[in-house]
Motif scaffolding. Structure first.
Motif, PDB file in Angstrom:
ATOM      1  N   GLU A   5      57.254  50.668 -12.882  1.00 12.76           N
ATOM      2  CA  GLU A   5      57.915  50.915 -11.598  1.00 12.76           C
ATOM      3  C   GLU A   5      58.779  52.165 -11.688  1.00 12.76           C
ATOM      4  N   VAL A   6      58.632  53.056 -10.714  1.00 14.27           N
ATOM      5  CA  VAL A   6      59.492  54.230 -10.646  1.00 14.27           C
ATOM      6  C   VAL A   6      60.799  53.812  -9.987  1.00 14.27           C
ATOM      7  N   LYS A  17      52.618  52.900  -8.286  1.00 11.92           N
ATOM      8  CA  LYS A  17      52.826  52.002  -7.152  1.00 11.92           C
ATOM      9  C   LYS A  17      51.572  51.182  -6.839  1.00 11.92           C
ATOM     10  N   ARG A  18      50.399  51.825  -6.970  1.00 10.15           N
ATOM     11  CA  ARG A  18      49.161  51.187  -6.530  1.00 10.15           C
ATOM     12  C   ARG A  18      48.413  50.461  -7.644  1.00 10.15           C
ATOM     13  N   GLY A  48      58.661  54.913  -1.664  1.00 16.19           N
ATOM     14  CA  GLY A  48      59.703  53.891  -1.656  1.00 16.19           C
ATOM     15  C   GLY A  48      60.607  53.924  -2.870  1.00 16.19           C
ATOM     16  N   ILE A  49      60.968  55.123  -3.318  1.00 16.89           N
ATOM     17  CA  ILE A  49      61.843  55.271  -4.485  1.00 16.89           C
ATOM     18  C   ILE A  49      63.257  55.548  -3.976  1.00 16.89           C
ATOM     19  N   LYS A  57      57.884  42.379 -19.794  1.00 17.44           N
ATOM     20  CA  LYS A  57      58.921  42.962 -18.960  1.00 17.44           C
ATOM     21  C   LYS A  57      58.400  44.225 -18.289  1.00 17.44           C
ATOM     22  N   LYS A  58      58.713  44.394 -17.003  1.00 13.95           N
ATOM     23  CA  LYS A  58      58.279  45.570 -16.277  1.00 13.95           C
ATOM     24  C   LYS A  58      58.965  46.810 -16.844  1.00 13.95           C
ATOM     25  N   VAL A  59      58.195  47.896 -17.017  1.00 17.84           N
ATOM     26  CA  VAL A  59      58.724  49.144 -17.556  1.00 17.84           C
ATOM     27  C   VAL A  59      59.298  49.971 -16.412  1.00 17.84           C
TER      28      VAL A  59
END
Length: 353
Positions: free
Chosen positions: A31-32, A24-25, A51-52, A3-5
């Protein structure tokens, strides 16, 4: 598939930008989703850049309106305790930049709050993730140069720190804001806790650059003795103007090891015989430790996903703060200070009263 944190970045300034860009990179599993900063212009600038969409003036607002798993704290040192404890109370894992806190009581409160909820705490000592430092540590621990007997570490930064960091009442000074990296690094590489420290400091550029806080210094030299009997020294200069410089030399019973150089890249230029050969130096810390910053955030995300203990813990952060307190006490009192003099969390730090 893991799962993405989801991460809340607390602080939208230069370090918040650095970690947001890293996620991001280079960290697809992180993901923020929320960005916190009371300065609206900075908040929006960083939010737009990376892009937050979730932007909040306070952590309280973010906790109320956004869903996330962990926080990354990049704000001034005197804010760390409140933010970390609030995040932990809401069940969020914590990554926090150095220095960990202003004193040992704050360190202990943070550790208790995080561990009491079964959460993870990682400190931003990125040198422990730098490929050169990691390789050196492995070779030292394998005995290649024999038992370490003496270590020299330096961190010289090109720019004057922000105003709050110039005042030992709100930052513990350059020893904390710049050289706590050295304090952690030498303890790690020597495999021994510091026992005693003596610090001399001087101020050469403060007046001309608008740094007027009492006890401000821009040059610092510390000598240390470790519990193992080994010796060490740390030099700090900020601002040094010539570039970003971070190097370590370790002497062992069988040999010597050097980590880092003043040469920033393997490029040499010669345009005339008077100036001669020119090779670039690292201009700023993000260049020197680019991969270290990437690897430490990758490690934090992996630890959140797996539940593994981070490589750099609250205990490591606490030891660095203890070194800062003992070193500052030494500077102010003009004498060597044993670490045991400051290790009681109830000790009232005089310059913070």
């Amino acid at each position: 598939m893991s799962k993405k944190v989801r991460i809340c970045m607390i602080g939208a300034g230069r370090v918040g930008k650095l970690h947001s860009g890293t996620l991001k990179r280079y960290v697809p599993d992180g993901e923020v989703v929320a960005l916190v900063d009371p300065a609206e212009a900075v908040l929006n600038e960083t939010g737009e850049q990376f892009g937050i969409d979730g932007r909040f003036p306070s952590l309280e607002d973010a906790l109320e309106k956004a869903e996330f798993d962990a926080v990354i704290i990049t704000t001034p040192t005197f804010t760390h305790k409140q933010l970390a404890m609030l995040a932990a109370a809401e069940g969020k894992h914590v990554f926090m930049e150095k220095p960990m806190a202003m004193n040992l009581q704050e360190c202990d409160d943070i550790i208790a709050a995080v561990e009491g909820r079964g959460l993870l705490l990682q400190l931003g000592f990125m040198r422990r993730f730098d490929p050169e430092f990691v390789a050196a540590a492995e070779r030292i621990f394998a005995g290649e140069i024999g038992e370490p007997t003496l270590i020299k570490s330096l961190t010289h930064g090109p720019g004057l720190p922000p105003a709050w960091a110039n005042d030992i009442r709100t930052s513990n000074g350059m020893l904390a804001e710049v050289n706590s990296h050295d304090l952690d690094c030498i303890r790690w590489l020597m495999g021994s806790n510091p026992e005693r420290i003596y610090v001399e400091a001087a101020n050469f550029k403060g007046e001309e650059r608008g740094a007027h806080a009492e006890h401000f210094y821009d040059n610092m030299f510390a000598t240390l003795k470790f519990e193992s009997g080994a010796l060490g020294n740390i030099s700090g200069v900020c601002p040094c103007d010539y570039g970003y410089d971070a190097r370590v030399e370790i002497i062992g019973k069988k040999g010597i090891m050097q980590i880092g150089s003043m040469q920033g890249m393997d490029v040499i230029v010669c345009t005339n015989r008077d100036q001669g050969l020119i090779t670039p130096i690292y201009k700023r810390w993000p260049e020197r430790f680019a991969w270290a910053y990437i690897h430490e955030i990758q490690h934090f995300v992996e630890c959140v996903q797996t539940g593994n203990k981070p490589r750099v813990t609250g205990e490591d952060g606490r030891w660095a703060v203890a070194g800062v307190l003992a070193g500052t006490k030494s500077m102010l009192e003009g004498r060597p200070v044993r670490l045991e003099e400051v290790m009681d969390p109830a000790w009232p730090v005089p310059w913070q009263q």
